[in-house]
Design a protein around this motif. Structure first.
Motif, mmCIF file in Angstrom:
data_model
loop_
_atom_site.group_PDB
_atom_site.id
_atom_site.type_symbol
_atom_site.label_atom_id
_atom_site.label_comp_id
_atom_site.label_asym_id
_atom_site.label_seq_id
_atom_site.Cartn_x
_atom_site.Cartn_y
_atom_site.Cartn_z
ATOM 1 N N VAL A 1 57.200 -103.629 81.653
ATOM 2 C CA VAL A 1 58.208 -103.632 80.594
ATOM 3 C C VAL A 1 57.786 -104.691 79.582
ATOM 4 C CG1 VAL A 1 60.638 -104.003 80.041
ATOM 5 C CG2 VAL A 1 60.001 -102.908 82.193
ATOM 6 N N VAL A 2 57.657 -104.292 78.313
ATOM 7 C CA VAL A 2 57.205 -105.201 77.262
ATOM 8 C C VAL A 2 58.313 -105.354 76.241
ATOM 9 C CG1 VAL A 2 55.511 -105.629 75.459
ATOM 10 C CG2 VAL A 2 54.802 -104.561 77.593
ATOM 11 N N SER A 3 58.656 -106.599 75.937
ATOM 12 C CA SER A 3 59.678 -106.900 74.932
ATOM 13 C C SER A 3 59.024 -107.696 73.806
ATOM 14 C CB SER A 3 60.834 -107.700 75.547
ATOM 15 O OG SER A 3 61.438 -106.986 76.601
ATOM 16 N N VAL A 4 59.112 -107.167 72.603
ATOM 17 C CA VAL A 4 58.570 -107.839 71.417
ATOM 18 C C VAL A 4 59.725 -108.525 70.701
ATOM 19 C CG1 VAL A 4 57.291 -107.559 69.276
ATOM 20 C CG2 VAL A 4 56.744 -106.110 71.239
ATOM 21 N N HIS A 5 59.689 -109.852 70.651
ATOM 22 C CA HIS A 5 60.733 -110.649 70.024
ATOM 23 C C HIS A 5 60.141 -111.432 68.848
ATOM 24 C CE1 HIS A 5 63.952 -110.164 73.091
ATOM 25 N NE2 HIS A 5 62.924 -109.893 73.864
ATOM 26 N N PRO A 6 60.991 -111.947 67.968
ATOM 27 C CA PRO A 6 60.456 -112.719 66.838
ATOM 28 C C PRO A 6 59.689 -113.961 67.257
ATOM 29 C CG PRO A 6 62.723 -112.051 66.412
ATOM 30 C CD PRO A 6 62.444 -111.708 67.835
ATOM 31 N N ARG B 1 67.909 -112.589 76.562
ATOM 32 C CA ARG B 1 67.153 -111.753 75.632
ATOM 33 C C ARG B 1 67.552 -110.297 75.815
ATOM 34 N NH1 ARG B 1 62.898 -114.310 73.158
ATOM 35 N NH2 ARG B 1 62.261 -116.321 74.040
ATOM 36 N N TRP B 2 67.518 -109.560 74.720
ATOM 37 C CA TRP B 2 67.774 -108.123 74.799
ATOM 38 C C TRP B 2 66.551 -107.464 75.434
ATOM 39 C CZ3 TRP B 2 71.665 -104.865 74.597
ATOM 40 C CH2 TRP B 2 71.417 -103.501 74.447
ATOM 41 N N ARG B 3 66.773 -106.784 76.545
ATOM 42 C CA ARG B 3 65.686 -106.088 77.233
ATOM 43 C C ARG B 3 66.275 -104.915 78.003
ATOM 44 N NH1 ARG B 3 65.895 -106.455 81.934
ATOM 45 N NH2 ARG B 3 64.594 -108.023 82.944
ATOM 46 N N GLN B 4 66.045 -103.715 77.494
ATOM 47 C CA GLN B 4 66.595 -102.519 78.122
ATOM 48 C C GLN B 4 65.544 -101.941 79.058
ATOM 49 O OE1 GLN B 4 68.600 -100.081 75.367
ATOM 50 N NE2 GLN B 4 69.531 -98.772 76.902
ATOM 51 N N LEU B 5 65.831 -102.000 80.371
ATOM 52 C CA LEU B 5 64.848 -101.556 81.353
ATOM 53 C C LEU B 5 64.534 -100.077 81.227
ATOM 54 C CD1 LEU B 5 65.941 -103.442 84.601
ATOM 55 C CD2 LEU B 5 63.856 -103.800 83.270
ATOM 56 N N LEU B 6 65.550 -99.265 80.978
ATOM 57 C CA LEU B 6 65.372 -97.819 80.915
ATOM 58 C C LEU B 6 65.916 -97.303 79.589
ATOM 59 C CD1 LEU B 6 66.486 -96.878 84.541
ATOM 60 C CD2 LEU B 6 64.151 -97.128 83.690
ATOM 61 N N PRO B 7 65.381 -96.187 79.101
ATOM 62 C CA PRO B 7 65.868 -95.663 77.814
ATOM 63 C C PRO B 7 67.243 -95.035 77.896
ATOM 64 C CG PRO B 7 64.203 -94.211 78.754
ATOM 65 C CD PRO B 7 64.226 -95.443 79.616
ATOM 66 N N PHE B 8 67.836 -95.022 79.088
ATOM 67 C CA PHE B 8 69.171 -94.463 79.271
ATOM 68 C C PHE B 8 69.990 -95.452 80.086
ATOM 69 C CE2 PHE B 8 66.196 -92.790 82.385
ATOM 70 C CZ PHE B 8 66.768 -93.202 83.575
ATOM 71 N N PRO B 9 71.337 -95.341 80.068
ATOM 72 C CA PRO B 9 72.158 -96.291 80.846
ATOM 73 C C PRO B 9 71.810 -96.245 82.324
ATOM 74 C CG PRO B 9 73.513 -95.034 79.312
ATOM 75 C CD PRO B 9 72.145 -94.408 79.290
ATOM 76 N N VAL B 10 71.722 -97.408 82.933
ATOM 77 C CA VAL B 10 71.395 -97.485 84.355
ATOM 78 C C VAL B 10 72.602 -97.031 85.161
ATOM 79 C CG1 VAL B 10 70.743 -99.027 86.238
ATOM 80 C CG2 VAL B 10 69.788 -99.366 83.954
ATOM 81 N N PRO B 11 72.432 -96.070 86.063
ATOM 82 C CA PRO B 11 73.584 -95.642 86.871
ATOM 83 C C PRO B 11 74.080 -96.763 87.752
ATOM 84 C CG PRO B 11 71.533 -94.696 87.714
ATOM 85 C CD PRO B 11 71.208 -95.356 86.405
ATOM 86 N N GLU B 12 75.411 -96.817 87.929
ATOM 87 C CA GLU B 12 75.986 -97.879 88.734
ATOM 88 C C GLU B 12 75.528 -97.754 90.180
ATOM 89 O OE1 GLU B 12 80.157 -98.169 88.439
ATOM 90 O OE2 GLU B 12 80.183 -98.463 86.281
ATOM 91 N N GLU B 13 75.268 -98.906 90.765
ATOM 92 C CA GLU B 13 74.795 -98.937 92.144
ATOM 93 C C GLU B 13 75.939 -98.616 93.097
ATOM 94 O OE1 GLU B 13 72.889 -102.167 95.267
ATOM 95 O OE2 GLU B 13 73.250 -102.685 93.184
ATOM 96 N N ASN B 14 75.645 -97.817 94.087
ATOM 97 C CA ASN B 14 76.638 -97.515 95.116
ATOM 98 C C ASN B 14 76.843 -98.755 95.974
ATOM 99 O OD1 ASN B 14 78.366 -96.303 96.894
ATOM 100 N ND2 ASN B 14 76.746 -95.272 98.053
ATOM 101 N N GLU B 15 77.988 -99.379 95.807
ATOM 102 C CA GLU B 15 78.230 -100.655 96.471
ATOM 103 C C GLU B 15 78.595 -100.430 97.932
ATOM 104 O OE1 GLU B 15 77.724 -103.859 97.271
ATOM 105 O OE2 GLU B 15 77.948 -103.982 95.103
ATOM 106 N N SER B 16 77.663 -100.738 98.823
ATOM 107 C CA SER B 16 77.896 -100.536 100.251
ATOM 108 C C SER B 16 77.843 -101.853 101.020
ATOM 109 C CB SER B 16 76.848 -99.559 100.816
ATOM 110 O OG SER B 16 75.537 -100.066 100.623
#
Length: 667
Positions: free
Chosen positions: A151-156, A449-464
């Motif tokens: 994952v690459v984040s380009v910041h100022p 820092r703003w860093r979006q791991l996936l191009p779509f919303p991450v599904p909520e983890e099944n809390e077990s």
């Protein structure tokens, strides 16, 4: 969770008189990210990127031993003992030679038949068919050797490369400051994945001081000089633990720990000793012996080899031993030691995660190791539950996301100043974004820092997590009671509170289980101004035995959950030495005695959990349904059937503002 990563072309490299140009392909489904620059001190950058590749391709899980070589040796020994039989066979050698000559003649005839077939094998049609097969193999049977793209984040102010190892126990990050880049053309800031193959790593090895590296992160629609226009897809069965692992790394990085500065020679000596030996028994740890004002000493167990730091004195206040496991993961630093000036290590405690930082010509490499290899970042530890204990509304989270995406980096103080949120709420909102895979906590700068791991919303983890579920039930059934200061102090705990920063101490008595007759335990929870846990402690057997190596116990979680729901009345949990309260006026413990509240609709001032916790703190009860025993119904926007039933029964209806006035004894 299957993720398809699409690239216009594979990443490539081309040599020119100016230097080595690394054309790194960006993921097409992401928002456009672009960077074209020459890297100053390119050799240092190349060394760190190769260490990053060692992390992303690393797998230190225990593998079954291969006994094939031993079995071959045993077979050879048997053959040596069969000398009599072998002598008899040698006497048949002349006849075998005659048969060999006959087979050679037959082989010549067969070769005349095979030559046309060999020509077909080298034809363009066969190559195309083979390429189709390899593509099928890539799509259907690559799990054994697939590595996740960085994952690459380009910041100022910098460019950040992040990876996880295959076994998910090591996290690597390379940070390149913008003042180390000579940028050409337009730079588009943002986050993307880049194709980082073994072939590209081999090309990076060609970088020299006299042959600088030019890095081009190509966004969608960028034409590349190599002419490689091949579209490439990678279908990855992304484990849901991958996102959680990133979250735990960022959350643990926010905790205070023991900072140790080591010379490169010391670390190299430790790694060399490990390289020369293999452990056949435990303990397999590195034991740090620390004392204020003295040079650190590292003991390599089980051989008890002592390595004394030669240059740097330990400047912290901690005195004692700290052990870390999974030490062979540090081999990724081995190639950097001849060129590094020093190494910074942050130790969170015995058996806890550790962070290692190496600087090469102002390029930075960070390595985050979980407590031990088999207990990876995503397996058991729940550092995110202690990283922020506040509660915020969805509107606050959306506002924080919009601000962070615009500014790319921000501190909780800056977010609070630019919005109407408190500092604790700002930290909680940023931590929520981290949990959703949309932000990262940068330990180096102390910023989010703003860093979006996936191009779509991450599904909520099944809390077990059974402990977390038990903690929630304890809070719901009134199993947590705040204590007065001065009870049950214990020194042994997780974390070392920073004496320079002000913390608020919460002391709670927590039931051991859901039954009211269960034994009660004492919990101590220190929160800083950002609502992060700096010190936690419980006198239950779980915490005494495990500390936080397998996550916090249910009692610590219950106190943390209640603290996260509580926005008013924190003074009841504050010691005399902790300074100002963490927000709001003190709530009298009998304020709602004998009263029953029901909350409905969309609340904006409080979350429903916060409001119910405040009622419980004031001696009242909160219910989920309206009845004749209901004292008040607090209705937010879009209240439905509960509001109708309350009016039919004549139950008084309050707004949130009226409920807040009751909290502050103004009504």
């Amino acid at each position: 969770m299957e993720v398809t990563q699409s690239y216009a072309r594979p990443s490539s490299a081309s040599m020119s008189p100016e230097g080595l140009r690394l054309d790194v392909s960006a993921e097409l489904s992401r928002p456009k990210v672009a960077l074209d620059a020459m890297v100053r001190d390119s050799l240092a950058y190349a060394r760190l990127m190769l260490a990053l590749y060692a992390v992303v391709s690393g797998d230190h899980r225990v593998k079954p031993k291969d006994h094939a070589a031993y079995q071959a040796w045993v077979e050879q020994r048997y053959l040596e003992e069969l000398s009599t039989e072998m002598g008899a066979r040698l006497r048949t050698l002349p006849g075998l030679n005659e048969r060999r000559d006959a087979l050679k003649a037959r082989l010549a005839d067969l070769r005349k038949i095979s030559q046309p077939l060999e020509q077909k094998l080298n034809s363009a049609d066969f190559m195309a068919s083979r390429q189709k097969y390899f593509k099928w193999l890539w799509d259907n049977d690559k799990t054994a050797w697939m590595i996740l793209d960085p994952v690459v984040s380009v910041h100022p102010d910098c460019v950040v490369f992040e990876v996880f190892s295959i076994d998910e126990s090591s996290y690597g990050r390379v940070t390149v400051p913008m003042d180390k880049l000579d940028v050409f053309g337009e730079t588009v800031f943002g986050t993307t994945n880049v194709d980082y193959s073994r072939a590209l790593a081999d090309e990076i090895r060609r970088v020299r001081d006299y042959r600088p590296a030019f890095i081009q992160i190509a966004g969608e629609g960028v034409t590349v000089a190599t002419g490689a226009g091949e579209h490439m897809e990678k279908k990855i069965d992304l484990p849901p633990t991958w996102v959680r692992g990133f979250l735990q790394v960022q959350s643990a990085a926010a905790f205070s720990g023991v900072d140790v500065t080591l010379s490169a020679e010391t670390v190299a000596e430790v790694l060399a000793a490990l390289r020369r030996r293999r452990e056949d028994k435990g303990p397999r740890s590195l034991r740090f012996v620390l004392a204020p004002g003295e040079k650190p000493k590292i003991v390599i167990e089980p051989w008890n080899i002592e390595v004394l730091e030669s240059e740097h004195v330990f400047e912290g206040s901690y005195s004692g031993d700290i052990r870390i496991w999974g030490r062979r993961r540090l081999f990724v630093l081995e190639s950097l030691m001849p060129h590094a000036e020093k190494v910074q290590a942050r130790l969170l405690g015995t058996g806890m995660p550790s962070y290692w930082t190496v600087f090469l010509k102002d390029h930075r490499f960070d390595l985050g190791l979980s407590g031990w290899t088999q207990n990876d970042w995503s397996r058991a530890a729940r550092f995110d539950l202690l990283a922020s204990t506040g509660s915020v509304s969805d509107g606050d989270i959306a506002q924080a996301a919009q601000t962070l995406e615009t500014r790319l980096k921000i501190t909780p103080e800056e977010l609070a100043a630019s919005t109407d949120m408190s500092r604790e709420a700002a930290t909680t909102a940023l931590q929520k974004l981290t949990r959703e895979g949309r932000a990262m906590y940068d330990l180096a700068g102390g910023v989010y820092r703003w860093r979006q791991l996936l191009p779509f919303p991450v599904p909520e983890e099944n809390e077990s997590d059974q402990r977390l579920n038990l903690a929630r039930r304890l809070v719901a059934t009134g199993g947590v009671k705040w204590l007065k200061p001065g009870e049950d102090d214990e020194e042994e705990s997780f974390g070392i509170p920073d004496q320079r920063e002000q913390t608020t101490r919460y002391r709670a008595q927590v039931r051991g289980g859901e039954e009211k007759r269960e034994r009660k335990f004492h919990v101590v929870l220190d929160l800083d101004a950002d609502g992060r846990a700096r010190f936690v402690q419980c006198n239950c057997s779980w915490h005494r035995r495990e500390k936080l190596r397998k996550g916090p116990c249910a009692h610590i979680l219950a106190a943390t959950v209640l603290a996260s729901q509580q926005s008013v009345g924190a003074g009841a949990a504050q010691t005399e030495s902790s300074g100002s309260s963490s927000g709001g006026a003190a709530l009298r413990p009998d304020r709602f005695k004998g009263q029953n509240f029901v909350f409905t609709g969309a609340l904006t001032i409080f979350t429903r959990e916060q409001a119910e916790a405040l009622v419980a703190q004031g001696g009242g009860k909160a219910s989920g349904s309206v009845s004749r025993t209901t004292t008040y119904l607090v209705a937010g926007d879009k209240a439905g059937s509960k509001l109708t039933k309350a009016r039919d029964l004549g139950v008084p209806v309050l707004t949130e503002q009226q409920f807040q006035a009751m909290l502050e004894d103004r009504a």
